[in-house]
Design an enzyme around this catalytic site. Sequence first.
Site, PDB file in Angstrom:
ATOM      1  NE  ARG A  29      -3.331   2.571   2.494  1.00  0.00           N
ATOM      2  CZ  ARG A  29      -2.689   3.631   2.965  1.00  0.00           C
ATOM      3  NH1 ARG A  29      -1.471   3.503   3.452  1.00  0.00           N
ATOM      4  NH2 ARG A  29      -3.248   4.819   2.947  1.00  0.00           N
ATOM      5  CE  LYS A  41      -6.299  -7.656  -1.608  1.00  0.00           C
ATOM      6  NZ  LYS A  41      -7.413  -6.853  -2.105  1.00  0.00           N
ATOM      7  CG  ASN A  74     -11.914  -1.721   0.347  1.00  0.00           C
ATOM      8  OD1 ASN A  74     -12.755  -0.818   0.344  1.00  0.00           O
ATOM      9  ND2 ASN A  74     -11.337  -2.163   1.457  1.00  0.00           N
ATOM     10  CB  THR A  80      -4.451  -2.317 -10.892  1.00  0.00           C
ATOM     11  OG1 THR A  80      -3.782  -1.137 -11.314  1.00  0.00           O
ATOM     12  CG2 THR A  80      -3.640  -2.987  -9.777  1.00  0.00           C
ATOM     13  CD  GLU A 124      -5.208  -6.620  -7.650  1.00  0.00           C
ATOM     14  OE1 GLU A 124      -5.979  -7.196  -6.871  1.00  0.00           O
ATOM     15  OE2 GLU A 124      -4.989  -5.389  -7.579  1.00  0.00           O
TER      16      GLU A 124
END
Lengths: 267, 267
Positions: free
Chosen positions: B16, B166, B192, B243, B247
């Site tokens: 992050r 993750k 999120n 992105t 993923e």
Amino acid sequence: MDFTKPETVLDLNNIRQALVRMEDSIVFDLIERSQFFSSPSVYEPNKFKIPNFNGSFLDWALLQMERAHSQIRRYEAPDETPFFPNDLLPTILPSINYPKILANYADEINVNDNIKKFYVEEIVPQISCKEGEQQENLGSVSTQDIECLQAISRRIHFGKFVAEAKYQNDKPLYIKLIKEADVDGIEASITNSAVEQKILERLVIKAESYGVDPSLRYSQNPQSKINPQVIAKLYKDWIIPLTKKVEIDYLLRRLEDEDQSQIEKYV
Amino acid sequence: MDFTKPETVLDLNNIRQALVRMEDSIVFDLIERSQFFSSPSVYEPNKFKIPNFNGSFLDWALLQMERAHSQIRRYEAPDETPFFPNDLLPTILPSINYPKILANYADEINVNDNIKKFYVEEIVPQISCKEGEQQENLGSVSTQDIECLQAISRRIHFGKFVAEAKYQNDKPLYIKLIKEADVDGIEASITNSAVEQKILERLVIKAESYGVDPSLRYSQNPQSKINPQVIAKLYKDWIIPLTKKVEIDYLLRRLEDEDQSQIEKYV
């Protein structure tokens, strides 16, 4: 400012605006460099064995970059000054016929060796986040160093335009000073201490503003990526004095490219 | 974050922080690009006749840069993704033996073609200061485009580390989702919306803060070098969705590099 229109380049207001804008680029570039360790291996001559090359890893990377950029005619532009002027390649783009803006010896005024020296010895140790190095970052470090060096070099050699504009604006004064090789007089004529002080103050504000994540500004101890005083000192000790050196070196030779009739008129 | 220590790279807090820091680089780079005209000649295939090359001038310049950077092992780093993976050169530096962090097919997840397309078609017209071009700036434009593209590419492909972290943190969930090829389930698990909204808000603040000369902030109409909404939109429409694509593409193949015993345990 449009380099195909000399009058826009020699307008002191435009020059000032360009110099102020370059501060932003220099601060951005130094902030980016500050992410990395000091990385002495990058600067040590022949630390890495590179075939047919004698110099530091930074030198090698910078030379590759200049060769690539010379092919896209970077060094035809009067505001770009190469670190390796003898090793460039021909352009692959059609050449641009820039109009004459500077005197015909302008390319010979080149303080890039001084710039590389103070950058490596004085700036890198002060702006890098930590002493030492991470092997996997040496390439990134050199790439960012090149950005910093090119931005600083452009800023300092812009002194040529300042000098030419001042010369054009007051030929009687400069022809006299140059004839007398009056270096102190030339230096006094191009120095404005109040403006210099303002540059330093503005740089501190810029470094504070660009170096801190603004979404954290009102949190306790938002960490700045860079020490604003280091940026101000860089300008005070190196960029401003070297710009003056460029201006003086340029002016001292200015009569090489002046009509004899003009010279006689004022002496 | 230290790429020789996988646990630091797969720490979601570190990821992050790295992503937040990359925002600054992307905003800086786009501000620098915004100095120039849109410069369509840079992007038009075969506008300039370059020997043995089929593509735009930007493609050519980017390829030269990647070839130079591959020699200083840029593309050995797991967080760097080349636009021309088939045209790189061997490194002149000793190779770094990076520990395994990502799955063995990670290099095949490469959305750089999508990135170049949206950058050229959507971003350039919105961020450049003016439509049209100045011949003498085409080299500078391509050089700055390369900075932008590389920064955006690094940000988007960082999704691989997000995905791997993750996956490691919840193998039972992901092995099940992947086995069922449940793309919607995977997408829901990595999305999120509150965090995404916060990113967009932070970007507007950053673009406002970095795009205005702070010494002019309290003057009337201090001009911003860039429209903050364009940066937010760039993230909303392109960077965040791509992105996620990285993923998802990465996760969908993740069992190729997983022990059969692990898979059987959770299905």
